[in-house]
Scaffold this active site. Sequence first.
Site, PDB file in Angstrom:
ATOM      1  N   GLU A 141      -3.364   7.708  -4.192  1.00 51.32           N
ATOM      2  CA  GLU A 141      -3.338   6.414  -3.518  1.00 51.32           C
ATOM      3  C   GLU A 141      -3.073   5.297  -4.530  1.00 51.32           C
ATOM      4  O   GLU A 141      -3.771   5.189  -5.534  1.00 51.32           O
ATOM      5  CB  GLU A 141      -4.665   6.153  -2.814  1.00 51.32           C
ATOM      6  CG  GLU A 141      -4.702   4.831  -2.051  1.00 51.32           C
ATOM      7  CD  GLU A 141      -6.046   4.566  -1.405  1.00 51.32           C
ATOM      8  OE1 GLU A 141      -6.125   4.590  -0.159  1.00 51.32           O
ATOM      9  OE2 GLU A 141      -7.031   4.360  -2.152  1.00 51.32           O
ATOM     10  N   TYR A 163       0.844  -1.196   0.000  1.00 48.72           N
ATOM     11  CA  TYR A 163       0.000   0.000   0.000  1.00 48.72           C
ATOM     12  C   TYR A 163       0.878   1.244   0.000  1.00 48.72           C
ATOM     13  O   TYR A 163       1.883   1.317   0.722  1.00 48.72           O
ATOM     14  CB  TYR A 163      -0.913   0.036   1.225  1.00 48.72           C
ATOM     15  CG  TYR A 163      -1.762   1.283   1.304  1.00 48.72           C
ATOM     16  CD1 TYR A 163      -2.993   1.351   0.651  1.00 48.72           C
ATOM     17  CD2 TYR A 163      -1.332   2.413   2.008  1.00 48.72           C
ATOM     18  CE1 TYR A 163      -3.772   2.493   0.713  1.00 48.72           C
ATOM     19  CE2 TYR A 163      -2.100   3.565   2.059  1.00 48.72           C
ATOM     20  CZ  TYR A 163      -3.321   3.596   1.405  1.00 48.72           C
ATOM     21  OH  TYR A 163      -4.076   4.746   1.446  1.00 48.72           O
TER      22      TYR A 163
END
Length: 397
Positions: free
Chosen positions: A207, A119
């Site tokens: 993101e 992530y």
Amino acid sequence: MNIHEYQAKALLRDYGAPVSDGRVVLRAEEAKTAAGGLDGPLWVVKAQIHAGGRGKGSFKETDAGEMGGVRLAKSVEEAADEARKMLGRTLVTHQTGPAGKQVNRIYIEDGSGISRELYLALLIDRSTSRVSFVCSTEGGMDIEEVAASTPEKILSFPVDPATGYQAFHGRRIAFMLGLEGGQVKQCVKLMGILYKLFIDKDMDMLEINPLIVTDGGDLKCLDAKVGFDGNAIYRHPDIAALRDESEEDPKELEASKFDLNYIALDGEIGCMVNGAGLAMATMDIIKLYGAEPANFLDVGGGATKEKVTEAFKIITSDPNVKGILVNIFGGIMRCDIIADGVIAAVKEVGLEVPLVVRLEGTNVEKGKEIIANSGLNVIAADNLSDGAEKIVKAVKG
């Protein structure tokens, strides 16, 4: 302002970030040609909506089944068929709420062999007024659960704007993610690309979830979610051209045309206020008295009668609104202008819910006189607390 995944990946590709090859599909008949333009042997078919959680989402229509908005296909024909199944249907995820969002675009891209899912995000840290990197070894669909149950697995740190991104930032992220050998060098380069893109385009969020390590040991941005600072869009006509108005709340879209600061919420009491701080205080006191605000709406310090009228129309167009609280402190904004706007709007669109008006400040007596002589069923309030109590009581019956 948000954009779709395929648009975000085009930006990443332009800046040199590693992403898979893909094609966007707007009509079902284009799906087979789009899939055929990719190498395979695995295709990924993705619904394009402005919301996360697509992989775990489900479609409202029964004939679309319970599969999510991200599907794998092993042939061109299968990829085209999956795209046809999703186009035009409503996808519900944990971020869309029960209403869901209609899928008007599909992105078909080459599949990737995945060794690890990580992530990565760049965000504006409001507490430090700096850009921050956020990363975790636990990438993928369960990142929210990771943040809630094992926050120690998430690393976050700000970048000093005086120095900007430096190689040691990238190495810190690489070590946190457990990257080795040439992957560290790749990480340092990729973080620099992402930081430059973030700054160049005035983003407030970038993101990458997941950032993957491929079977071959290379880093790749497998998904991308991007948000931009709406106040800076005027500097980026190329970004403004990516706006998909069909993904936006119609009321918020209409408000933007009149330069109104409006955000739709889930409550039952509509609010019209001048000043962001006063608007937040108004929402807080509505909650304090046991109800929920239906919106944030700041008409601004220099609102005109026409602007107030449009604001009132937007509030009343929300079927969830069971009552309206107008809370105005007239500094730059004159109370009589607000009163004229409210009266004009009520006469134009009608009034089917309780309306409480609290006025204070410049020309307050004139404003109150206009309201009192209007012949409308408007409840006057002496102060903010009184106004909130009266509108909640009126709504609750």
